[in-house]
Enzyme design. Structure first.
Site, PDB file in Angstrom:
ATOM      1  N   ARG A   4      50.644  17.354   5.497  1.00  7.55           N
ATOM      2  CA  ARG A   4      51.835  16.609   5.021  1.00  7.55           C
ATOM      3  C   ARG A   4      52.191  16.953   3.571  1.00  7.55           C
ATOM      4  O   ARG A   4      53.349  17.015   3.204  1.00  7.55           O
ATOM      5  CB  ARG A   4      51.586  15.102   5.102  1.00  7.55           C
ATOM      6  CG  ARG A   4      51.337  14.602   6.484  1.00  7.55           C
ATOM      7  CD  ARG A   4      52.541  13.803   6.996  1.00  7.55           C
ATOM      8  NE  ARG A   4      52.847  14.263   8.333  1.00  7.55           N
ATOM      9  CZ  ARG A   4      54.053  14.616   8.771  1.00  7.55           C
ATOM     10  NH1 ARG A   4      55.097  14.560   7.999  1.00  7.55           N
ATOM     11  NH2 ARG A   4      54.237  15.022  10.003  1.00  7.55           N
ATOM     12  N   ARG A  39      51.823  27.646  -4.997  1.00  5.28           N
ATOM     13  CA  ARG A  39      52.814  27.602  -3.908  1.00  5.28           C
ATOM     14  C   ARG A  39      54.213  27.893  -4.456  1.00  5.28           C
ATOM     15  O   ARG A  39      54.987  28.641  -3.856  1.00  5.28           O
ATOM     16  CB  ARG A  39      52.759  26.219  -3.240  1.00  5.28           C
ATOM     17  CG  ARG A  39      53.585  26.076  -1.977  1.00  5.28           C
ATOM     18  CD  ARG A  39      53.142  24.868  -1.166  1.00  5.28           C
ATOM     19  NE  ARG A  39      51.783  25.044  -0.702  1.00  5.28           N
ATOM     20  CZ  ARG A  39      50.727  24.411  -1.239  1.00  5.28           C
ATOM     21  NH1 ARG A  39      50.881  23.521  -2.198  1.00  5.28           N
ATOM     22  NH2 ARG A  39      49.517  24.668  -0.794  1.00  5.28           N
ATOM     23  N   ARG A  71      50.394  21.599   9.395  1.00  6.98           N
ATOM     24  CA  ARG A  71      50.226  20.193   9.764  1.00  6.98           C
ATOM     25  C   ARG A  71      49.805  19.380   8.556  1.00  6.98           C
ATOM     26  O   ARG A  71      49.479  18.212   8.672  1.00  6.98           O
ATOM     27  CB  ARG A  71      49.196  20.057  10.890  1.00  6.98           C
ATOM     28  CG  ARG A  71      49.717  20.622  12.186  1.00  6.98           C
ATOM     29  CD  ARG A  71      49.111  19.965  13.416  1.00  6.98           C
ATOM     30  NE  ARG A  71      49.924  20.245  14.574  1.00  6.98           N
ATOM     31  CZ  ARG A  71      49.917  21.396  15.223  1.00  6.98           C
ATOM     32  NH1 ARG A  71      49.128  22.361  14.815  1.00  6.98           N
ATOM     33  NH2 ARG A  71      50.705  21.591  16.265  1.00  6.98           N
ATOM     34  N   ASP A  89      48.716  29.670   3.715  1.00  6.23           N
ATOM     35  CA  ASP A  89      47.277  29.420   3.695  1.00  6.23           C
ATOM     36  C   ASP A  89      46.859  29.412   2.241  1.00  6.23           C
ATOM     37  O   ASP A  89      47.217  30.313   1.477  1.00  6.23           O
ATOM     38  CB  ASP A  89      46.482  30.440   4.503  1.00  6.23           C
ATOM     39  CG  ASP A  89      45.148  29.838   4.943  1.00  6.23           C
ATOM     40  OD1 ASP A  89      45.161  28.876   5.731  1.00  6.23           O
ATOM     41  OD2 ASP A  89      44.092  30.308   4.479  1.00  6.23           O
TER      42      ASP A  89
HETATM   43  P1  ITT Z   1      47.643  23.907   7.691  1.00  5.56           P
HETATM   44  O1  ITT Z   1      46.627  24.961   8.042  1.00  5.56           O
HETATM   45  O2  ITT Z   1      48.135  23.141   8.882  1.00  5.56           O
HETATM   46  O3  ITT Z   1      48.763  24.443   6.846  1.00  5.56           O
HETATM   47  P2  ITT Z   1      45.475  22.887   6.006  1.00  5.56           P
HETATM   48  O4  ITT Z   1      45.324  21.708   5.099  1.00  5.56           O
HETATM   49  O5  ITT Z   1      44.365  23.131   7.023  1.00  5.56           O
HETATM   50  O6  ITT Z   1      46.909  22.799   6.756  1.00  5.56           O
HETATM   51  P3  ITT Z   1      44.718  25.312   4.629  1.00  5.56           P
HETATM   52  O7  ITT Z   1      43.775  25.743   5.695  1.00  5.56           O
HETATM   53  O8  ITT Z   1      45.601  26.341   3.984  1.00  5.56           O
HETATM   54  O9  ITT Z   1      45.697  24.166   5.130  1.00  5.56           O
HETATM   55  O10 ITT Z   1      43.843  24.585   3.498  1.00  5.56           O
HETATM   56  C1  ITT Z   1      44.435  24.252   2.302  1.00  5.56           C
HETATM   57  C2  ITT Z   1      43.518  23.311   1.537  1.00  5.56           C
HETATM   58  O11 ITT Z   1      43.423  23.782   0.173  1.00  5.56           O
HETATM   59  C3  ITT Z   1      44.150  21.934   1.459  1.00  5.56           C
HETATM   60  O12 ITT Z   1      43.700  21.109   2.522  1.00  5.56           O
HETATM   61  C4  ITT Z   1      43.686  21.444   0.095  1.00  5.56           C
HETATM   62  O13 ITT Z   1      42.388  20.924   0.187  1.00  5.56           O
HETATM   63  C5  ITT Z   1      43.647  22.741  -0.730  1.00  5.56           C
HETATM   64  N1  ITT Z   1      44.954  22.956  -1.398  1.00  5.56           N
HETATM   65  C6  ITT Z   1      45.889  23.911  -1.115  1.00  5.56           C
HETATM   66  N2  ITT Z   1      46.967  23.779  -1.900  1.00  5.56           N
HETATM   67  C7  ITT Z   1      46.732  22.725  -2.699  1.00  5.56           C
HETATM   68  C8  ITT Z   1      47.470  22.068  -3.707  1.00  5.56           C
HETATM   69  O14 ITT Z   1      48.706  22.442  -4.026  1.00  5.56           O
HETATM   70  N3  ITT Z   1      46.922  21.024  -4.308  1.00  5.56           N
HETATM   71  C9  ITT Z   1      45.678  20.599  -3.992  1.00  5.56           C
HETATM   72  N4  ITT Z   1      44.911  21.137  -3.033  1.00  5.56           N
HETATM   73  C10 ITT Z   1      45.428  22.202  -2.391  1.00  5.56           C
END
Ligand code: ITT
Length: 197
Positions: A10, A181, A8, A69
């Site tokens: 974006r 990623r 979820r 994740d």
């Molecule tokens: P979903 O579980 O629905 O996928 P989420 O935002 O809750 O969405 P996560 O639990 O995996 O996802 O948390 C990932 C967090 O880590 C995200 O909200 C960012 O704060 C950080 N994060 C992950 N990848 C990132 C990126 O490429 N750039 C910056 N921050 C990142």
């Protein structure tokens, strides 16, 4: 073949759609399935959380699900915020609140101790229970002030190794080339045939 992206977030969705563009899959966002409510992330690792998101979405849609994740692991904080990255400054915290909290916590940490990494664990799950997983890591350091307005999450305060700009100052293609990623997806691309056919 269709696959649902089990996120979820974006920012993640945008990056994953771009990265998956040449996988030969029709990618469906999770918001096309409003009946699937919030999925509690109660695992103790990125893998457990990614697995749970992918399995639930695959079981509820009957389609292949791809979950990510991910989070930021800061050396001097022993890997925090880690799996709690999305809610570091509180349950409903914004990206800006999260990175501002990190900067405040690290305000007295000198430059040479500001090492950190982003980690991303992907799980692709088939409705019949078959799955594969990959992981990507991007090393870098935490800046002292935020810079840039692209990307999402902690991008404005993360400067990847070998770069002079933050991830929020990079174009999407440049970020995808070096990001956690992007790396996890590259490995997935090499292995996805195992699960699609
Ligand atoms: P979903 O579980 O629905 O996928 P989420 O935002 O809750 O969405 P996560 O639990 O995996 O996802 O948390 C990932 C967090 O880590 C995200 O909200 C960012 O704060 C950080 N994060 C992950 N990848 C990132 C990126 O490429 N750039 C910056 N921050 C990142």
């Amino acid at each position: 073949m269709k696959a649902v992206i089990a996120t979820r977030n974006r920012g993640k969705l945008r990056e994953l759609q771009k990265l998956l563009a040449d996988f030969g899959l029709k990618i469906l966002p999770l918001d096309q399935y409003p009946a699937i409510g919030p999925i509690e992330e109660d695992g103790s690792s990125f893998f457990e959380n990614a697995m749970k998101k992918a399995r639930i979405v695959a079981e509820k849609t009957g389609l292949i699900a791809i979950a990510d994740d991910s989070g930021l692991e800061v050396d001097v904080l022993n890997g925090a915020p880690g799996i709690y990255s999305a809610r570091y400054a509180g349950e409903k915290a914004s990206d800006e609140e999260n990175y501002r909290k990190l900067l405040a916590v690290m305000k007295d940490v000198p430059g040479w101790e500001r090492g950190a990494q982003f980690r991303c664990v992907m799980v692709v799950y088939r409705p019949d229970g078959k799955w594969i997983t990959t992981e990507g890591i991007c090393r870098g350091r935490i800046t002292s002030v935020p810079r840039g307005n692209r990307g999402f999450g902690y991008d404005p305060v993360f400067m990847p190794e070998g770069s002079t700009c933050t991830m929020a100052e990079m174009g999407q293609e440049e970020k995808n080339r070096i990001s956690h990623r992007g790396k996890a997806l590259k490995l997935l691309k090499e292995r996805i045939r195992q699960i699609l056919y």
